[in-house]
Design a protein around this motif. Structure first.
Motif, PDB file in Angstrom:
ATOM      1  N   ASP A  28      45.404  30.375  32.946  1.00 54.70           N
ATOM      2  CA  ASP A  28      45.157  29.075  33.083  1.00 54.70           C
ATOM      3  C   ASP A  28      44.485  28.508  34.348  1.00 54.70           C
ATOM      4  O   ASP A  28      44.687  29.487  35.190  1.00 54.70           O
ATOM      5  CB  ASP A  28      46.310  28.067  32.551  1.00 54.70           C
ATOM      6  CG  ASP A  28      47.361  28.202  33.574  1.00 54.70           C
ATOM      7  OD1 ASP A  28      47.212  28.669  34.725  1.00 54.70           O
ATOM      8  OD2 ASP A  28      48.647  27.679  33.086  1.00 54.70           O
ATOM      9  N   ALA A  29      43.914  27.339  34.685  1.00 54.83           N
ATOM     10  CA  ALA A  29      43.480  27.113  35.864  1.00 54.83           C
ATOM     11  C   ALA A  29      44.442  27.084  37.041  1.00 54.83           C
ATOM     12  O   ALA A  29      43.965  27.671  38.168  1.00 54.83           O
ATOM     13  CB  ALA A  29      42.854  25.672  35.835  1.00 54.83           C
ATOM     14  N   GLU A  30      45.561  26.933  37.033  1.00 60.60           N
ATOM     15  CA  GLU A  30      46.584  26.951  38.015  1.00 60.60           C
ATOM     16  C   GLU A  30      46.875  28.387  38.498  1.00 60.60           C
ATOM     17  O   GLU A  30      46.865  28.666  39.602  1.00 60.60           O
ATOM     18  CB  GLU A  30      47.541  26.284  37.567  1.00 60.60           C
ATOM     19  CG  GLU A  30      47.472  24.752  37.959  1.00 60.60           C
ATOM     20  CD  GLU A  30      48.746  23.860  37.331  1.00 60.60           C
ATOM     21  OE1 GLU A  30      49.799  24.103  37.153  1.00 60.60           O
ATOM     22  OE2 GLU A  30      48.688  22.760  37.791  1.00 60.60           O
ATOM     23  N   ASP A  31      47.046  29.244  37.505  1.00 57.91           N
ATOM     24  CA  ASP A  31      47.336  30.636  37.714  1.00 57.91           C
ATOM     25  C   ASP A  31      46.127  31.232  38.471  1.00 57.91           C
ATOM     26  O   ASP A  31      46.209  31.982  39.360  1.00 57.91           O
ATOM     27  CB  ASP A  31      47.721  31.571  36.515  1.00 57.91           C
ATOM     28  CG  ASP A  31      48.884  31.111  36.168  1.00 57.91           C
ATOM     29  OD1 ASP A  31      49.846  30.615  36.832  1.00 57.91           O
ATOM     30  OD2 ASP A  31      49.262  31.317  34.712  1.00 57.91           O
ATOM     31  N   PHE A  32      45.072  30.919  37.886  1.00 53.19           N
ATOM     32  CA  PHE A  32      43.644  31.682  38.411  1.00 53.19           C
ATOM     33  C   PHE A  32      43.395  31.088  39.904  1.00 53.19           C
ATOM     34  O   PHE A  32      43.235  31.874  40.747  1.00 53.19           O
ATOM     35  CB  PHE A  32      42.395  31.140  37.732  1.00 53.19           C
ATOM     36  CG  PHE A  32      41.263  31.594  38.176  1.00 53.19           C
ATOM     37  CD1 PHE A  32      40.506  32.966  38.046  1.00 53.19           C
ATOM     38  CD2 PHE A  32      40.615  30.898  39.018  1.00 53.19           C
ATOM     39  CE1 PHE A  32      39.677  33.450  38.491  1.00 53.19           C
ATOM     40  CE2 PHE A  32      39.198  31.051  39.635  1.00 53.19           C
ATOM     41  CZ  PHE A  32      38.987  32.386  39.298  1.00 53.19           C
ATOM     42  N   LEU A  33      43.827  29.940  40.129  1.00 51.18           N
ATOM     43  CA  LEU A  33      43.638  29.232  41.741  1.00 51.18           C
ATOM     44  C   LEU A  33      44.495  29.805  42.531  1.00 51.18           C
ATOM     45  O   LEU A  33      44.263  30.187  43.645  1.00 51.18           O
ATOM     46  CB  LEU A  33      43.698  27.903  41.572  1.00 51.18           C
ATOM     47  CG  LEU A  33      43.299  27.142  42.808  1.00 51.18           C
ATOM     48  CD1 LEU A  33      41.902  27.492  43.578  1.00 51.18           C
ATOM     49  CD2 LEU A  33      43.102  25.616  42.849  1.00 51.18           C
ATOM     50  N   SER A  34      45.911  29.947  42.106  1.00 52.59           N
ATOM     51  CA  SER A  34      46.925  30.566  43.004  1.00 52.59           C
ATOM     52  C   SER A  34      46.527  32.089  43.235  1.00 52.59           C
ATOM     53  O   SER A  34      46.627  32.527  44.271  1.00 52.59           O
ATOM     54  CB  SER A  34      48.310  30.417  42.389  1.00 52.59           C
ATOM     55  OG  SER A  34      48.396  31.126  41.046  1.00 52.59           O
ATOM     56  N   ARG A  35      46.129  32.756  42.174  1.00 54.80           N
ATOM     57  CA  ARG A  35      45.826  33.974  42.565  1.00 54.80           C
ATOM     58  C   ARG A  35      44.401  34.316  43.423  1.00 54.80           C
ATOM     59  O   ARG A  35      44.497  35.214  44.093  1.00 54.80           O
ATOM     60  CB  ARG A  35      45.518  35.072  41.101  1.00 54.80           C
ATOM     61  CG  ARG A  35      46.787  35.257  40.454  1.00 54.80           C
ATOM     62  CD  ARG A  35      46.120  35.510  38.863  1.00 54.80           C
ATOM     63  NE  ARG A  35      47.382  35.517  38.248  1.00 54.80           N
ATOM     64  CZ  ARG A  35      47.741  36.721  37.252  1.00 54.80           C
ATOM     65  NH1 ARG A  35      47.083  37.819  37.317  1.00 54.80           N
ATOM     66  NH2 ARG A  35      48.878  36.750  36.850  1.00 54.80           N
ATOM     67  N   ARG A  36      43.578  33.332  43.379  1.00 57.06           N
ATOM     68  CA  ARG A  36      42.513  33.320  44.056  1.00 57.06           C
ATOM     69  C   ARG A  36      42.769  33.025  45.522  1.00 57.06           C
ATOM     70  O   ARG A  36      42.468  33.715  46.547  1.00 57.06           O
ATOM     71  CB  ARG A  36      41.423  32.150  43.805  1.00 57.06           C
ATOM     72  CG  ARG A  36      40.179  32.075  44.496  1.00 57.06           C
ATOM     73  CD  ARG A  36      39.420  31.173  44.180  1.00 57.06           C
ATOM     74  NE  ARG A  36      38.242  31.616  43.621  1.00 57.06           N
ATOM     75  CZ  ARG A  36      37.083  30.862  43.102  1.00 57.06           C
ATOM     76  NH1 ARG A  36      37.175  29.443  42.848  1.00 57.06           N
ATOM     77  NH2 ARG A  36      36.039  31.535  42.817  1.00 57.06           N
ATOM     78  N   VAL A  37      43.535  32.124  45.704  1.00 58.20           N
ATOM     79  CA  VAL A  37      44.330  31.595  47.131  1.00 58.20           C
ATOM     80  C   VAL A  37      45.003  32.809  47.709  1.00 58.20           C
ATOM     81  O   VAL A  37      44.679  33.426  49.069  1.00 58.20           O
ATOM     82  CB  VAL A  37      45.096  30.603  47.149  1.00 58.20           C
ATOM     83  CG1 VAL A  37      45.681  30.269  48.670  1.00 58.20           C
ATOM     84  CG2 VAL A  37      44.421  29.045  46.729  1.00 58.20           C
ATOM     85  N   ALA A  38      45.691  33.477  46.767  1.00 54.93           N
ATOM     86  CA  ALA A  38      46.637  34.740  47.552  1.00 54.93           C
ATOM     87  C   ALA A  38      45.543  35.670  47.695  1.00 54.93           C
ATOM     88  O   ALA A  38      45.929  36.547  48.998  1.00 54.93           O
ATOM     89  CB  ALA A  38      47.703  35.223  46.421  1.00 54.93           C
TER      90      ALA A  38
END
Length: 102
Positions: A28-38
């Protein structure tokens, strides 16, 4: 420094061997974004020292954990802000220079 994010199995580090799974997973968008930031933080030499947890809620990146120096804390916040898709950053990282000496 190892940025982390949540998944169904608990907190898992990214980019450390065969457990590195993203390509076939539907995120989902939040998981994708958190992984991208990490991932961005892992690649930034200014973000080193400490342990940080990256979560996202409604486009807001929440950084929790600790950084070894104020400069590392600030660099983590700047890197999170520079990631496409981030609407805001809540930098709750503490600075604990003595944490590894205990």
């Amino acid at each position: 420094m190892v940025p982390l994010w949540p998944d169904n199995d608990g907190w898992q580090p990214r980019g450390h061997g065969s457990d590195d799974w993203v390509a076939d997973e539907v995120l989902d968008a939040e998981d994708f974004l958190s992984r991208r930031v990490a991932d961005e933080m892992n690649q930034d030499p200014h973000v080193s020292g400490g342990q940080m947890v990256v979560t996202v809620q409604n486009g807001v990146v929440i950084l929790e954990g600790y950084a070894d120096t104020p400069a590392t804390r600030e660099a983590a916040g700047r890197r999170a802000w520079a990631t496409p898709g981030v609407f805001d950053v809540c930098n709750m990282l503490s600075v604990d220079v003595h944490r590894d000496q205990d």
